[in-house]
Design a protein around this motif. Structure first.
Motif, PDB file in Angstrom:
ATOM      1  N   GLY A 114       0.839  -1.196   0.000  1.00  0.00           N
ATOM      2  CA  GLY A 114       0.000   0.000   0.000  1.00  0.00           C
ATOM      3  C   GLY A 114       0.869   1.239   0.000  1.00  0.00           C
ATOM      4  O   GLY A 114       1.746   1.396  -0.841  1.00  0.00           O
ATOM      5  N   GLU A 115       0.664   2.112   0.983  1.00  0.00           N
ATOM      6  CA  GLU A 115       1.456   3.337   1.068  1.00  0.00           C
ATOM      7  C   GLU A 115       2.861   3.095   1.586  1.00  0.00           C
ATOM      8  O   GLU A 115       3.750   3.915   1.397  1.00  0.00           O
ATOM      9  CB  GLU A 115       0.752   4.352   1.970  1.00  0.00           C
ATOM     10  N   ALA A 116       3.082   1.985   2.264  1.00  0.00           N
ATOM     11  CA  ALA A 116       4.386   1.664   2.853  1.00  0.00           C
ATOM     12  C   ALA A 116       5.013   0.472   2.127  1.00  0.00           C
ATOM     13  O   ALA A 116       4.445  -0.051   1.163  1.00  0.00           O
ATOM     14  CB  ALA A 116       4.234   1.357   4.342  1.00  0.00           C
ATOM     15  N   ARG A 117       6.179   0.086   2.596  1.00  0.00           N
ATOM     16  CA  ARG A 117       6.898  -1.056   2.023  1.00  0.00           C
ATOM     17  C   ARG A 117       7.434  -1.923   3.158  1.00  0.00           C
ATOM     18  O   ARG A 117       7.710  -1.427   4.243  1.00  0.00           O
ATOM     19  CB  ARG A 117       8.099  -0.568   1.196  1.00  0.00           C
ATOM     20  N   TRP A 118       7.565  -3.218   2.883  1.00  0.00           N
ATOM     21  CA  TRP A 118       8.323  -4.108   3.764  1.00  0.00           C
ATOM     22  C   TRP A 118       9.758  -3.953   3.280  1.00  0.00           C
ATOM     23  O   TRP A 118      10.157  -4.503   2.255  1.00  0.00           O
ATOM     24  CB  TRP A 118       7.844  -5.547   3.632  1.00  0.00           C
ATOM     25  N   LEU A 119      10.526  -3.135   3.994  1.00  0.00           N
ATOM     26  CA  LEU A 119      11.826  -2.702   3.525  1.00  0.00           C
ATOM     27  C   LEU A 119      12.877  -3.074   4.564  1.00  0.00           C
ATOM     28  O   LEU A 119      12.877  -2.536   5.673  1.00  0.00           O
ATOM     29  CB  LEU A 119      11.789  -1.183   3.310  1.00  0.00           C
ATOM     30  N   THR A 120      13.748  -4.012   4.205  1.00  0.00           N
ATOM     31  CA  THR A 120      14.770  -4.447   5.151  1.00  0.00           C
ATOM     32  C   THR A 120      16.164  -4.270   4.567  1.00  0.00           C
ATOM     33  O   THR A 120      16.351  -4.273   3.346  1.00  0.00           O
ATOM     34  CB  THR A 120      14.601  -5.921   5.575  1.00  0.00           C
ATOM     35  N   VAL A 121      17.118  -4.116   5.476  1.00  0.00           N
ATOM     36  CA  VAL A 121      18.531  -4.059   5.108  1.00  0.00           C
ATOM     37  C   VAL A 121      19.289  -5.047   5.990  1.00  0.00           C
ATOM     38  O   VAL A 121      18.817  -5.439   7.057  1.00  0.00           O
ATOM     39  CB  VAL A 121      19.109  -2.630   5.280  1.00  0.00           C
ATOM     40  N   THR A 122      20.475  -5.431   5.506  1.00  0.00           N
ATOM     41  CA  THR A 122      21.346  -6.314   6.271  1.00  0.00           C
ATOM     42  C   THR A 122      22.778  -5.793   6.200  1.00  0.00           C
ATOM     43  O   THR A 122      23.118  -4.991   5.330  1.00  0.00           O
ATOM     44  CB  THR A 122      21.343  -7.761   5.729  1.00  0.00           C
ATOM     45  N   SER A 123      23.575  -6.309   7.090  1.00  0.00           N
ATOM     46  CA  SER A 123      24.994  -5.981   7.074  1.00  0.00           C
ATOM     47  C   SER A 123      25.669  -6.726   5.929  1.00  0.00           C
ATOM     48  O   SER A 123      25.393  -7.909   5.718  1.00  0.00           O
ATOM     49  CB  SER A 123      25.630  -6.407   8.402  1.00  0.00           C
ATOM     50  N   PRO A 124      26.588  -6.077   5.195  1.00  0.00           N
ATOM     51  CA  PRO A 124      27.311  -6.802   4.158  1.00  0.00           C
ATOM     52  C   PRO A 124      28.182  -7.923   4.736  1.00  0.00           C
ATOM     53  O   PRO A 124      28.497  -8.879   4.049  1.00  0.00           O
ATOM     54  CB  PRO A 124      28.159  -5.739   3.460  1.00  0.00           C
ATOM     55  N   GLN A 125      28.538  -7.814   6.017  1.00  0.00           N
ATOM     56  CA  GLN A 125      29.308  -8.878   6.670  1.00  0.00           C
ATOM     57  C   GLN A 125      28.433 -10.068   7.043  1.00  0.00           C
ATOM     58  O   GLN A 125      28.943 -11.151   7.294  1.00  0.00           O
ATOM     59  CB  GLN A 125      30.019  -8.368   7.936  1.00  0.00           C
ATOM     60  N   GLN A 126      27.107  -9.863   7.099  1.00  0.00           N
ATOM     61  CA  GLN A 126      26.161 -10.929   7.433  1.00  0.00           C
ATOM     62  C   GLN A 126      24.932 -10.833   6.529  1.00  0.00           C
ATOM     63  O   GLN A 126      23.830 -10.602   7.009  1.00  0.00           O
ATOM     64  CB  GLN A 126      25.714 -10.817   8.893  1.00  0.00           C
ATOM     65  N   PRO A 127      25.085 -11.041   5.218  1.00  0.00           N
ATOM     66  CA  PRO A 127      23.946 -10.865   4.317  1.00  0.00           C
ATOM     67  C   PRO A 127      22.780 -11.808   4.620  1.00  0.00           C
ATOM     68  O   PRO A 127      21.638 -11.497   4.314  1.00  0.00           O
ATOM     69  CB  PRO A 127      24.526 -11.107   2.931  1.00  0.00           C
ATOM     70  N   GLU A 128      23.050 -12.936   5.232  1.00  0.00           N
ATOM     71  CA  GLU A 128      21.984 -13.864   5.603  1.00  0.00           C
ATOM     72  C   GLU A 128      21.671 -13.776   7.092  1.00  0.00           C
ATOM     73  O   GLU A 128      20.937 -14.590   7.631  1.00  0.00           O
ATOM     74  CB  GLU A 128      22.375 -15.302   5.225  1.00  0.00           C
ATOM     75  N   GLY A 129      22.249 -12.769   7.748  1.00  0.00           N
ATOM     76  CA  GLY A 129      22.042 -12.584   9.180  1.00  0.00           C
ATOM     77  C   GLY A 129      20.780 -11.805   9.470  1.00  0.00           C
ATOM     78  O   GLY A 129      19.894 -11.674   8.617  1.00  0.00           O
ATOM     79  N   PRO A 130      20.685 -11.239  10.661  1.00  0.00           N
ATOM     80  CA  PRO A 130      19.487 -10.498  11.047  1.00  0.00           C
ATOM     81  C   PRO A 130      19.203  -9.342  10.087  1.00  0.00           C
ATOM     82  O   PRO A 130      20.117  -8.713   9.568  1.00  0.00           O
ATOM     83  CB  PRO A 130      19.838  -9.947  12.433  1.00  0.00           C
ATOM     84  N   GLU A 131      17.921  -9.100   9.860  1.00  0.00           N
ATOM     85  CA  GLU A 131      17.491  -8.003   8.998  1.00  0.00           C
ATOM     86  C   GLU A 131      17.000  -6.851   9.868  1.00  0.00           C
ATOM     87  O   GLU A 131      16.432  -7.059  10.936  1.00  0.00           O
ATOM     88  CB  GLU A 131      16.356  -8.453   8.081  1.00  0.00           C
ATOM     89  N   LEU A 132      17.234  -5.648   9.399  1.00  0.00           N
ATOM     90  CA  LEU A 132      16.735  -4.448  10.041  1.00  0.00           C
ATOM     91  C   LEU A 132      15.588  -3.921   9.195  1.00  0.00           C
ATOM     92  O   LEU A 132      15.784  -3.561   8.030  1.00  0.00           O
ATOM     93  CB  LEU A 132      17.848  -3.402  10.160  1.00  0.00           C
ATOM     94  N   LEU A 133      14.391  -3.913   9.761  1.00  0.00           N
ATOM     95  CA  LEU A 133      13.204  -3.424   9.071  1.00  0.00           C
ATOM     96  C   LEU A 133      13.123  -1.915   9.239  1.00  0.00           C
ATOM     97  O   LEU A 133      13.110  -1.407  10.362  1.00  0.00           O
ATOM     98  CB  LEU A 133      11.952  -4.085   9.653  1.00  0.00           C
ATOM     99  N   LEU A 134      13.106  -1.192   8.136  1.00  0.00           N
ATOM    100  CA  LEU A 134      12.932   0.264   8.146  1.00  0.00           C
ATOM    101  C   LEU A 134      11.426   0.510   8.141  1.00  0.00           C
ATOM    102  O   LEU A 134      10.794   0.648   7.104  1.00  0.00           O
ATOM    103  CB  LEU A 134      13.632   0.894   6.941  1.00  0.00           C
ATOM    104  N   GLU A 135      10.880   0.510   9.333  1.00  0.00           N
ATOM    105  CA  GLU A 135       9.430   0.485   9.526  1.00  0.00           C
ATOM    106  C   GLU A 135       8.852   1.890   9.662  1.00  0.00           C
ATOM    107  O   GLU A 135       9.369   2.700  10.438  1.00  0.00           O
ATOM    108  CB  GLU A 135       9.115  -0.326  10.786  1.00  0.00           C
ATOM    109  N   PRO A 136       7.770   2.193   8.943  1.00  0.00           N
ATOM    110  CA  PRO A 136       7.156   3.513   9.054  1.00  0.00           C
ATOM    111  C   PRO A 136       6.724   3.811  10.493  1.00  0.00           C
ATOM    112  O   PRO A 136       6.226   2.936  11.191  1.00  0.00           O
ATOM    113  CB  PRO A 136       5.939   3.428   8.131  1.00  0.00           C
ATOM    114  N   ASP A 137       6.901   5.063  10.899  1.00  0.00           N
ATOM    115  CA  ASP A 137       6.550   5.454  12.265  1.00  0.00           C
ATOM    116  C   ASP A 137       5.152   6.063  12.342  1.00  0.00           C
ATOM    117  O   ASP A 137       4.867   6.911  13.179  1.00  0.00           O
ATOM    118  CB  ASP A 137       7.598   6.405  12.844  1.00  0.00           C
TER     119      ASP A 137
END
Length: 127
Positions: A35-58
């Motif tokens: 919709g108006e937002a996105r499921w938008l995540t980033v990861t560390s290049p040192q851990q591409p399959e590691g934990p994801e950080l969700l850039l979640e709308p506030d």
């Protein structure tokens, strides 16, 4: 049990993606329109399959007062591990990042705190 995804609430997902990838060095992992937002995540290049950080709308009514209170009290919302806080402080300062706390040694840990331009204070930490 391990961390899979954790969130940081952002006031603008596009601005956050640019800051977290181009300045901090994370890599985009997921970008799904919702919709108006996105499921938008980033990861560390040192851990591409590691934990994801969700850039979640506030946009939830409880989030902005919570974020504002943390910033007013100087409390970081998240903490990111780095190998060398002083070196990362210099690198990010050269890129125009505003720090609210310069590198500070506290026992075995060195920390610094910066403004992520999206309404949060973020701590860097190294042992």
């Amino acid at each position: 049990m391990k961390v899979y995804i954790t969130s940081v609430f952002v006031d603008d997902q596009a601005k956050a993606l640019q800051f977290y990838t181009e300045v901090l060095g994370f890599e985009k992992k997921e970008d799904v329109p919702l919709g108006e937002a996105r499921w938008l995540t980033v990861t560390s290049p040192q851990q591409p399959e590691g934990p994801e950080l969700l850039l979640e709308p506030d946009s939830h009514p409880a989030v902005r007062p919570f974020k504002d209170a943390l910033v007013a009290d100087g409390i970081p919302f998240a903490s990111f591990a780095v190998d060398d806080v002083a070196a990362e402080f210099r690198r990010l300062t050269d890129l125009g990042v505003r720090f609210t706390q310069e590198p500070l040694r506290m026992g075995p840990v060195t920390t610094a705190v910066f403004d992520d331009t999206c309404g949060n204070l973020i701590q860097l930490a190294a042992q």
